[in-house]
Design a protein around this motif. Structure first.
Motif, PDB file in Angstrom:
ATOM      1  N   LEU A   1     -16.483  22.332 -18.181  1.00  0.00           N
ATOM      2  CA  LEU A   1     -16.642  20.978 -17.659  1.00  0.00           C
ATOM      3  C   LEU A   1     -17.937  20.774 -16.873  1.00  0.00           C
ATOM      4  N   LEU A   2     -18.879  21.692 -17.033  1.00  0.00           N
ATOM      5  CA  LEU A   2     -20.215  21.439 -16.500  1.00  0.00           C
ATOM      6  C   LEU A   2     -20.849  20.273 -17.268  1.00  0.00           C
ATOM      7  N   GLU A   3     -20.242  19.940 -18.399  1.00  0.00           N
ATOM      8  CA  GLU A   3     -20.580  18.721 -19.130  1.00  0.00           C
ATOM      9  C   GLU A   3     -19.269  17.969 -19.358  1.00  0.00           C
ATOM     10  N   PRO A   4     -19.279  16.642 -19.306  1.00  0.00           N
ATOM     11  CA  PRO A   4     -18.035  15.876 -19.488  1.00  0.00           C
ATOM     12  C   PRO A   4     -17.422  16.125 -20.871  1.00  0.00           C
ATOM     13  N   LEU A   5     -16.117  16.401 -20.880  1.00  0.00           N
ATOM     14  CA  LEU A   5     -15.397  16.660 -22.132  1.00  0.00           C
ATOM     15  C   LEU A   5     -13.980  16.111 -22.057  1.00  0.00           C
ATOM     16  N   HIS A   6     -13.396  15.852 -23.226  1.00  0.00           N
ATOM     17  CA  HIS A   6     -11.985  15.497 -23.299  1.00  0.00           C
ATOM     18  C   HIS A   6     -11.195  16.760 -23.671  1.00  0.00           C
ATOM     19  N   GLY A   7      -9.889  16.669 -23.593  1.00  0.00           N
ATOM     20  CA  GLY A   7      -9.008  17.828 -23.737  1.00  0.00           C
ATOM     21  C   GLY A   7      -9.265  18.708 -24.945  1.00  0.00           C
ATOM     22  N   TYR A   8      -9.338  18.117 -26.128  1.00  0.00           N
ATOM     23  CA  TYR A   8      -9.524  18.931 -27.331  1.00  0.00           C
ATOM     24  C   TYR A   8     -10.857  19.667 -27.290  1.00  0.00           C
ATOM     25  N   MET A   9     -11.895  18.993 -26.803  1.00  0.00           N
ATOM     26  CA  MET A   9     -13.209  19.636 -26.706  1.00  0.00           C
ATOM     27  C   MET A   9     -13.205  20.750 -25.651  1.00  0.00           C
ATOM     28  N   ILE A  10     -12.431  20.572 -24.588  1.00  0.00           N
ATOM     29  CA  ILE A  10     -12.303  21.640 -23.584  1.00  0.00           C
ATOM     30  C   ILE A  10     -11.712  22.874 -24.255  1.00  0.00           C
ATOM     31  N   MET A  11     -10.645  22.683 -25.041  1.00  0.00           N
ATOM     32  CA  MET A  11     -10.006  23.810 -25.727  1.00  0.00           C
ATOM     33  C   MET A  11     -11.001  24.524 -26.631  1.00  0.00           C
ATOM     34  N   GLN A  12     -11.793  23.779 -27.378  1.00  0.00           N
ATOM     35  CA  GLN A  12     -12.777  24.379 -28.274  1.00  0.00           C
ATOM     36  C   GLN A  12     -13.871  25.112 -27.501  1.00  0.00           C
ATOM     37  N   LYS A  13     -14.363  24.490 -26.437  1.00  0.00           N
ATOM     38  CA  LYS A  13     -15.445  25.086 -25.643  1.00  0.00           C
ATOM     39  C   LYS A  13     -14.977  26.368 -24.961  1.00  0.00           C
ATOM     40  N   VAL A  14     -13.769  26.379 -24.441  1.00  0.00           N
ATOM     41  CA  VAL A  14     -13.223  27.575 -23.797  1.00  0.00           C
ATOM     42  C   VAL A  14     -13.140  28.718 -24.802  1.00  0.00           C
ATOM     43  N   GLU A  15     -12.635  28.423 -25.986  1.00  0.00           N
ATOM     44  CA  GLU A  15     -12.536  29.469 -27.009  1.00  0.00           C
ATOM     45  C   GLU A  15     -13.926  29.989 -27.384  1.00  0.00           C
ATOM     46  N   GLU A  16     -14.869  29.080 -27.524  1.00  0.00           N
ATOM     47  CA  GLU A  16     -16.241  29.474 -27.882  1.00  0.00           C
ATOM     48  C   GLU A  16     -16.893  30.302 -26.771  1.00  0.00           C
TER      49      GLU A  16
END
Length: 109
Positions: A20-35
């Motif tokens: 969340l250092l960049e604004p994201l919605h829930g699904y994108m948070i899940m993807q970014k965390v995995e990445e």
């Protein structure tokens, strides 16, 4: 040095704040965390939204306005950045001490 009672962060919370250092919605948070975790952390929706609720209560993240009314977008707060940096420094110290210990004692494999 006094340690914050909220440290250490869980691995999940650490990666959510990092994402969340960049604004994201829930699904994108899940993807970014995995990445960002190299596939080591995979969030289920229930886990993510429970964590988001706790992070909102702690004021580590905040919702921000979005054009898409179907998705809530979040970003890290100054307080969230502070706790993320504190935990990073805590881990850096642990790594440095561990390296020194191995160097002193001779690394055995």
């Amino acid at each position: 040095m006094n340690r914050d009672k909220n440290l250490p962060l869980t691995e999940t919370v650490y990666y959510i704040l990092l994402s969340l250092l960049e604004p994201l919605h829930g699904y994108m948070i899940m993807q970014k965390v995995e990445e960002e975790s190299g596939g080591q952390v995979r969030l289920a929706a229930g886990t993510l939204y429970g964590a988001i609720e706790n992070l909102l209560k702690s004021k580590y993240i905040q919702p921000i306005p979005s054009d898409d009314k179907r998705r809530k977008v979040y970003e890290i707060t100054d307080k969230g950045r502070e706790i993320l940096l504190m935990d990073m420094r805590r881990m850096e110290h642990m790594i440095a001490v561990t390296k020194q210990s191995f160097e002193k004692g001779g690394e055995k494999q």
